[in-house]
Motif scaffolding. Structure first.
Motif, PDB file in Angstrom:
ATOM      1  N   VAL A  73       3.215   0.021   9.767  1.00 38.54           N
ATOM      2  CA  VAL A  73       2.411  -0.664   8.750  1.00 38.54           C
ATOM      3  C   VAL A  73       3.236  -0.854   7.473  1.00 38.54           C
ATOM      4  N   LEU A  74       3.946   0.202   7.074  1.00 40.29           N
ATOM      5  CA  LEU A  74       4.747   0.105   5.845  1.00 40.29           C
ATOM      6  C   LEU A  74       5.884  -0.902   6.033  1.00 40.29           C
ATOM      7  N   ALA A  75       6.456  -0.936   7.251  1.00 43.61           N
ATOM      8  CA  ALA A  75       7.519  -1.909   7.520  1.00 43.61           C
ATOM      9  C   ALA A  75       6.958  -3.329   7.480  1.00 43.61           C
ATOM     10  N   PRO A 106       0.828  -1.220   0.000  1.00 38.81           N
ATOM     11  CA  PRO A 106       0.000   0.000   0.000  1.00 38.81           C
ATOM     12  C   PRO A 106       0.858   1.264   0.000  1.00 38.81           C
ATOM     13  N   THR A 107       0.316   2.326  -0.573  1.00 35.51           N
ATOM     14  CA  THR A 107       0.966   3.635  -0.452  1.00 35.51           C
ATOM     15  C   THR A 107       0.609   4.201   0.918  1.00 35.51           C
ATOM     16  N   LEU A 108       1.332   5.259   1.315  1.00 39.30           N
ATOM     17  CA  LEU A 108       1.033   5.882   2.606  1.00 39.30           C
ATOM     18  C   LEU A 108      -0.415   6.362   2.643  1.00 39.30           C
ATOM     19  N   ASP A 109      -0.897   6.916   1.542  1.00 43.27           N
ATOM     20  CA  ASP A 109      -2.285   7.385   1.497  1.00 43.27           C
ATOM     21  C   ASP A 109      -3.271   6.239   1.694  1.00 43.27           C
ATOM     22  N   LEU A 130      -6.817   2.989   7.739  1.00 46.72           N
ATOM     23  CA  LEU A 130      -6.821   3.080   9.204  1.00 46.72           C
ATOM     24  C   LEU A 130      -7.658   4.252   9.722  1.00 46.72           C
ATOM     25  N   ALA A 131      -8.452   4.840   8.834  1.00 49.79           N
ATOM     26  CA  ALA A 131      -9.170   6.058   9.210  1.00 49.79           C
ATOM     27  C   ALA A 131     -10.253   5.832  10.263  1.00 49.79           C
ATOM     28  N   SER A 132     -10.650   4.574  10.498  1.00 54.37           N
ATOM     29  CA  SER A 132     -11.653   4.323  11.545  1.00 54.37           C
ATOM     30  C   SER A 132     -11.016   4.043  12.904  1.00 54.37           C
ATOM     31  N   ASN A 133      -9.691   3.930  12.947  1.00 56.58           N
ATOM     32  CA  ASN A 133      -9.021   3.601  14.214  1.00 56.58           C
ATOM     33  C   ASN A 133      -8.379   4.858  14.797  1.00 56.58           C
TER      34      ASN A 133
END
Lengths: 167, 338
Positions: free
Chosen positions: A148-150, A122-125, A131-134
């Motif tokens: 997450v990116l790692a 996934p891209t950062l966006d 994760l916008a609900s957390n």
């Protein structure tokens, strides 16, 4: 209230439980099954601390009636580690400081796990959107996104190795 | 908070659900995704004796679309399923834009289109715990006789807070409703009563089965703009949906503007359709429609932002949405619809 006998499949194990029909999935997990990883934060579906996977899809167990999910495969944070080995998402959150007080962490782990199952690059966006609900009140999110990116990178490397070995 | 007591019935067909709902009348409530119903139950806003869990009804699931009958979304289709439906951007961009703005991804995984269209109206004085409400003696909508928003009035102003309804109004959606007398179809606009206490036109035993969108409104350019405090999770403080068809010469061939969260119902801005059709873009015309939008909007002190600001944002969002859709190729209906 008359209790109802229900069957719930949680982390691969089927449980038969007698519960009140108004009992929420979060409470059954925490009280009847002792799986206290999933947390009650806001109590009205707006913080993500209670996130579990229902048939692989991250959902909020604080607004789910337990009786409604008898045919589903439910996965909680306790079910992420396999054979004593942490999930790559859990490891990355540890190494990159993705958890501080830890209260929101199980929710973030479950949502992240589902995201990376679907999209391991996934891209950062895309991470931010997924994760916008957390909600997290400690980290300011930066370390969470790094984790997450790692984790995503780790999962991609692992898959590459598996393909190399199988060849 | 705790849940009130109730019995849960899980019908496996629409007929069975209708029977249960008709038998129990106002004592019964429908639950699908639960994201709206469960917090409201915990706040004791409702006290149903029977909760009818419709999630097991297969007939209510899924999206079908073809160029003969248009789009049909079963009531249980989740907002995530609509957002990820591969034709949504091409055929009904206003719908994609609106469903992607609902709450956050986890709520959209649970919340259904039927639920979003039947959402309970919201108000600062109503969506509170029982303890909180009772300290003020309740309100017109619940356990009281005074409206704290418009004291002295006998009307409830709790606002329509669903995002998908205004979008579906701009593409002339219809609802398929099952009831004891069989099935009926009504325009979505007739479903809403603009009354905070009695928000939707569902009779005893009736259940929303599906949403239909006609082929004739496919390929309109469209966008939904939403005002909220945070960019995620929050309900709208104001919302503007715009869908329009623009021909190769830049002339508007059809246009609809609808609002959310500034009235007790999602509302079409009626003047927009007739005044835009056949016209070319002009800044004055767009401003005129934006002005019509704020004449339709009646924001009051129901929400976590001031009425003045919300009204200003309705004007701004309407103007920006029209400018964006008219002057760019966003929504890309162009190539296909010609």
């Amino acid at each position: 209230m008359t209790k109802e006998l229900i069957r719930l499949k949680v982390n691969g194990e089927t449980h038969e439980l007698a519960i009140a029909p108004n009992k929420l999935l979060l409470d059954v997990l925490r009280e009847d099954l002792g799986l206290t990883g999933s947390k009650r934060g806001c109590d009205d579906s707006s913080c993500g601390c209670c996130t579990v996977l229902i048939d692989g899809m991250p959902m909020l167990s604080c607004v789910a009636l337990a009786t409604s999910y008898q045919d589903a495969e439910i996965t909680t944070v306790e079910g992420l580690a396999r054979d004593g080995e942490l999930d790559p998402v859990q490891e990355a959150f540890m190494s990159w400081g993705g958890a501080q007080c830890g209260f929101c962490t199980p929710g973030f782990l479950m949502t992240t796990h589902a995201l990376l199952e679907k999209n391991p690059d996934p891209t950062l966006d895309q991470v931010r959107e997924a994760l916008a609900s957390n909600i997290c009140r400690c980290t300011g999110y930066t370390q969470i996104y790094e984790s997450v990116l790692a984790a995503a990178q780790k999962i991609r490397e692992k898959r590459k190795n598996e393909i190399a070995i199988s060849k | 908070m705790t849940m009130p007591g109730f019995r849960v019935i899980r019908p496996s067909s629409v007929d069975e659900a209708v029977r249960v709902l008709a038998d129990n009348g106002p004592e019964a409530m429908v639950i699908a995704g639960g994201t709206d119903v469960v917090p409201n139950l915990q706040m004791r806003l409702f006290a149903p004796r029977v909760l009818v869990d419709i999630k097991g009804i297969g007939e209510l699931r899924g999206i079908t679309c073809n160029d003969r009958v248009g789009l049909r979304m079963g009531a249980l289709t989740t907002l995530t399923e609509i957002a990820e439906w591969k034709f949504v951007e091409r055929c009904f961009p206003v719908l994609g834009s609106a469903v992607r703005s609902v709450a956050g991804p986890l709520q959209r995984n649970m919340g259904t289109i039927g639920g979003n269209l039947c959402l309970e109206t919201r108000c600062l004085w109503y969506n509170q715990s029982e303890f909180w409400r009772q300290s003020l003696g309740g309100c017109l909508k619940k356990q009281g006789d005074v409206c704290h928003v418009a004291p002295g009035g006998q009307r409830c102003w709790a606002v329509w807070s669903g995002d998908s309804a205004p979008a579906l109004l701009t593409v002339e959606a219809e609802l398929e409703i099952a009831g004891p007398g069989g099935r009926r179809r009504i325009p979505l606009a007739e479903f809403y009563r603009n009354d905070g206490m009695n928000r939707i036109a569902l009779g005893r035993g009736e259940l929303v089965v599906a949403v239909h969108v006609p082929v004739s409104s496919a390929f309109r350019r469209g966008v939904y703009r939403k005002l909220r405090v945070r960019d995620s999770i929050d309900y709208p403080l104001a919302g503007v949906a715009v869908a329009m068809k623009v021909d190769g010469q830049g002339i508007c061939r059809a246009a609809r503007v609808a609002l959310a969260a500034v009235n007790p119902a999602p509302q079409l801005v009626h003047a927009a359709a007739e005044r835009l059709e056949g016209k070319r873009y002009s800044a004055e015309l767009v401003e005129e429609i934006a002005h019509e939008a704020i004449r339709t909007a009646k924001p009051l002190t129901t929400s976590a932002s001031t009425p003045v600001y919300r009204r200003d944002m309705v004007r701004l969002f309407t103007r920006r949405a029209l400018e964006e859709l008219w002057q760019t190729r966003r929504g890309n209906g162009e190539k296909r619809a010609g």
